[in-house]
Design a protein around this motif. Structure first.
Motif, PDB file in Angstrom:
ATOM      1  N   LYS A   1      13.745 -10.531  -0.340  1.00 38.47           N
ATOM      2  CA  LYS A   1      12.311 -10.464  -0.634  1.00 38.47           C
ATOM      3  C   LYS A   1      11.929 -11.663  -1.481  1.00 38.47           C
ATOM      4  O   LYS A   1      12.699 -12.109  -2.339  1.00 38.47           O
ATOM      5  CB  LYS A   1      11.976  -9.185  -1.393  1.00 38.47           C
TER       6      LYS A   1
ATOM      7  N   ASP B   1       4.609  -7.327   2.418  1.00 30.17           N
ATOM      8  CA  ASP B   1       4.525  -6.217   1.471  1.00 30.17           C
ATOM      9  C   ASP B   1       3.417  -6.526   0.470  1.00 30.17           C
ATOM     10  O   ASP B   1       3.295  -7.644  -0.023  1.00 30.17           O
ATOM     11  CB  ASP B   1       5.846  -6.059   0.699  1.00 30.17           C
TER      12      ASP B   1
ATOM     13  N   SER C   1       9.194  -9.747   3.079  1.00 27.76           N
ATOM     14  CA  SER C   1      10.556  -9.248   3.199  1.00 27.76           C
ATOM     15  C   SER C   1      11.136  -9.761   4.516  1.00 27.76           C
ATOM     16  O   SER C   1      10.483  -9.688   5.562  1.00 27.76           O
ATOM     17  CB  SER C   1      10.543  -7.717   3.188  1.00 27.76           C
TER      18      SER C   1
ATOM     19  N   LYS D   1       2.234  -4.693  -2.948  1.00 27.44           N
ATOM     20  CA  LYS D   1       2.352  -3.605  -3.913  1.00 27.44           C
ATOM     21  C   LYS D   1       1.639  -4.004  -5.194  1.00 27.44           C
ATOM     22  O   LYS D   1       1.862  -5.081  -5.739  1.00 27.44           O
ATOM     23  CB  LYS D   1       3.822  -3.316  -4.215  1.00 27.44           C
TER      24      LYS D   1
ATOM     25  N   SER E   1       8.344  -8.943   7.368  1.00 27.98           N
ATOM     26  CA  SER E   1       7.287  -7.984   7.050  1.00 27.98           C
ATOM     27  C   SER E   1       6.573  -8.416   5.782  1.00 27.98           C
ATOM     28  O   SER E   1       7.162  -9.006   4.884  1.00 27.98           O
ATOM     29  CB  SER E   1       7.857  -6.576   6.898  1.00 27.98           C
TER      30      SER E   1
END
Length: 175
Positions: A71, A44, A53, A46, A42
């Protein structure tokens, strides 16, 4: 081994899929019965920073499922770190299995050594006791006198197990 590779929030390319499949193949060297392996990749984002991840879920036969999450900023680095951690866990599981087998082999060797040491001693022959009916002490004494045994085990009238035996002075003892 059943494998599934899932991508969340980004598209999986053939290169990423083959990289993950090669990673799964490296985990099969531990000869554990891996039923299925699942990889969830996935993306991410932020606070404006991109990252990836990776989650591996390995189902082992007769063991719990092993789940490893990692991660990293680089997808391939995250996969490599996850594979490294998974190989450590699988190596521990493999060592547990081989160590238990090794202890069993050591025990068998010790038993063989013990049996060789016992060979010089008189042989012990197991016999079944005839405890069918309760006997009086006099009946048990007659049984012992009429046989070539050193002792006789019986149940007395009060249902207690008793032993009558020949003493070295020619008399008889009773427990």
């Amino acid at each position: 081994m059943n494998t599934s590779i899932v991508g969340k929030q980004f598209e999986l390319t053939d290169a990423i899929k083959s990289y993950v499949e090669n990673a799964f193949d490296t985990l099969s060297k531990y000869q554990l019965d891996i039923i299925s392996a699942r990889c969830v990749l996935s993306a991410d984002e932020k606070q404006g920073k991109k990252g990836f991840s990776v989650e591996f879920a390995l189902n082992l036969a007769r063991k719990n499922t092993i789940v490893i999450r990692q991660k990293d900023k680089d997808l391939y680095a995250a996969i490599d770190l996850t594979v490294e951690r998974a190989s450590k866990v699988l190596r521990r599981e493999h060592d547990k299995m081989t160590t238990v087998k090794g202890k069993a082999d050591d025990k068998a060797q010790r038993q063989q050594i013990g049996e060789e040491a016992v060979e010089g001693v008189d042989e012990i022959v197991p016999t079944e006791l005839e405890l069918y009916k309760p006997l009086e002490i006099e009946e048990a004494l007659n049984e012992l006198k009429n046989s070539d045994r050193q002792f006789y085990v019986f149940n007395d009238i009060d249902a207690r197990m008793r032993v009558i035996y020949k003493r070295t002075d020619g008399k008889f003892g009773l427990y």
